[in-house]
Design an enzyme around this catalytic site. Structure first.
Site, short mmCIF file in Angstrom:
data_model
loop_
_atom_site.label_atom_id
_atom_site.label_comp_id
_atom_site.label_asym_id
_atom_site.label_seq_id
_atom_site.Cartn_x
_atom_site.Cartn_y
_atom_site.Cartn_z
N SER A 1 -7.63 -0.29 4.00
CA SER A 1 -8.04 -0.83 2.48
C SER A 1 -9.07 -1.63 2.77
CB SER A 1 -6.81 -1.45 1.78
OG SER A 1 -7.07 -2.00 0.63
N TYR B 1 0.05 -7.53 1.94
CA TYR B 1 -0.52 -6.42 1.82
C TYR B 1 -1.59 -6.37 3.11
CZ TYR B 1 -2.89 -1.98 0.13
OH TYR B 1 -3.49 -0.73 -0.07
#
Ligand SMILES: NC(=O)c1ccc[n+]([C@@H]2O[C@H](COP(=O)([O-])OP(=O)(O)OC[C@H]3O[C@@H](n4cnc5c(N)ncnc54)[C@H](OP(=O)(O)O)[C@@H]3O)[C@@H](O)[C@H]2O)c1
Length: 267
Positions: A136, A149
């Site tokens: 990401s 995350y």
């Protein structure tokens, strides 16, 4: 000659779009992996061409062995592994604590390494072959409320960079895909899509799939989706103070939510 491609997280979003995109390539037979069996069954039926599935929670102790057994049972060489399955739980560290970091790492990092460890011998045997890890942009730039995350995706990106160097001599290419904001079931990006100003920042699962194909079959080392998001990662290195000011001024509110079958209760 037919070659196998394993795609994790194929039951929705970027993984499903990747399966449909790879189904258009000649000589690839897909193995779809996720928890939701019905979705995998209907996607495999839609794709045809010998596509099969393994319905498994990738955090389960026996998951890597189950996927490997399935792949070996098909008898064709393993040409591609796409580690795409992932999840996010929104919480500050004060609220979510270590437990939130642990469960996020378990899915986004540990499960990826465990599956890769199980399949690497097959990928080496089938070289030239490829692994694509879906991290990401949050794996290069962290925002408030996404620490767990970001930790998992920073770890995945760092490990991928290393594995790329280690496996190149063995003919196993390791590509890294770093999506920015892509509207999917698990990451609806509702806040961004609600405003005209930010709507254009949100991309599609199909664009994510194209990046995965470029990083896998095209053997590109790294792809941001959309590509200008690479600028955010570069700015984090050359102008960290500016990035902190922007994110501290509201950028941190632009958030992801938990992904996967049980996402609804977290949104
Ligand atoms: N969309 C974005 O904006 C964005 C941005 C950056 C990075 N990413 C990354 O892109 C990847 C795909 O996300 P997406 O946006 O396509 O979200 P999604 O639609 O929620 O897809 C997530 C996929 O992962 C699977 N999965 C989750 N936990 C699993 C587990 N324990 N075992 C097996 N499969 C599991 C889910 O399937 P089941 O629920 O059926 O198991 C689902 O197929 C993720 O790694 C995510 O972190 C997305």
């Amino acid at each position: 000659m037919t070659r196998l491609a394993v795609i994790t997280g194929a039951s929705s979003g970027i993984g499903e779009a990747t399966a449909l995109r790879l189904a258009r390539e000649d000589g690839l037979r897909l193995v779809l992996v996720a928890r939701r069996e019905e979705r995998l069954r209907s996607l495999a039926a839609r794709i045809g061409a010998g596509a099969s599935f393994v319905a498994v929670d990738l955090t389960a102790p026996d998951a890597p062995a189950r996927v490997r057994e399935h792949v070996e049972g098909l008898g064709d060489p393993l040409g591609l592994l796409v580690n795409n399955a992932g999840a996010a739980w929104r919480a500050t560290f004060a609220d979510g604590g270590y437990e939130n970091v642990r469960r996020t790492m378990e899915v986004n990092f540990d499960a990826v390494l465990r599956l890769t460890e199980a399949l690497l011998p097959l990928l080496r045997a089938a070289a030239p072959s490829a692994i694509v890890n879906v991290a990401s942009t949050a794996g290069r730039v962290a925002r408030g409320g996404t620490g767990a995350y970001s930790a998992s995706k920073f770890a995945l990106a760092g490990w991928s960079d290393s594995l790329h160097l280690e496996e190149a001599p063995n003919g196993v290419h390791v590509g890294l895909v770093l999506p920015g904001f892509i509207a999917t079931e698990g990451f609806p990006q509702s806040e961004l899509r609600a405003k005209a100003l930010t709507r254009r920042m949100v991309s599609t699962p199909e664009k994510g799939a194209e990046a995965i194909v470029a990083a896998g079959l095209g053997r590109k080392p790294e792809r941001y989706v959309p590509r200008p998001y690479a600028l955010a990662a570069a700015l984090r290195v050359v102008a960290p103070g500016l990035v902190r000011r922007v994110l501290g001024g509201g950028g941190a509110q632009v958030m992801t939510t938990r992904t996967g079958a049980d996402a609804a209760d977290q949104r």
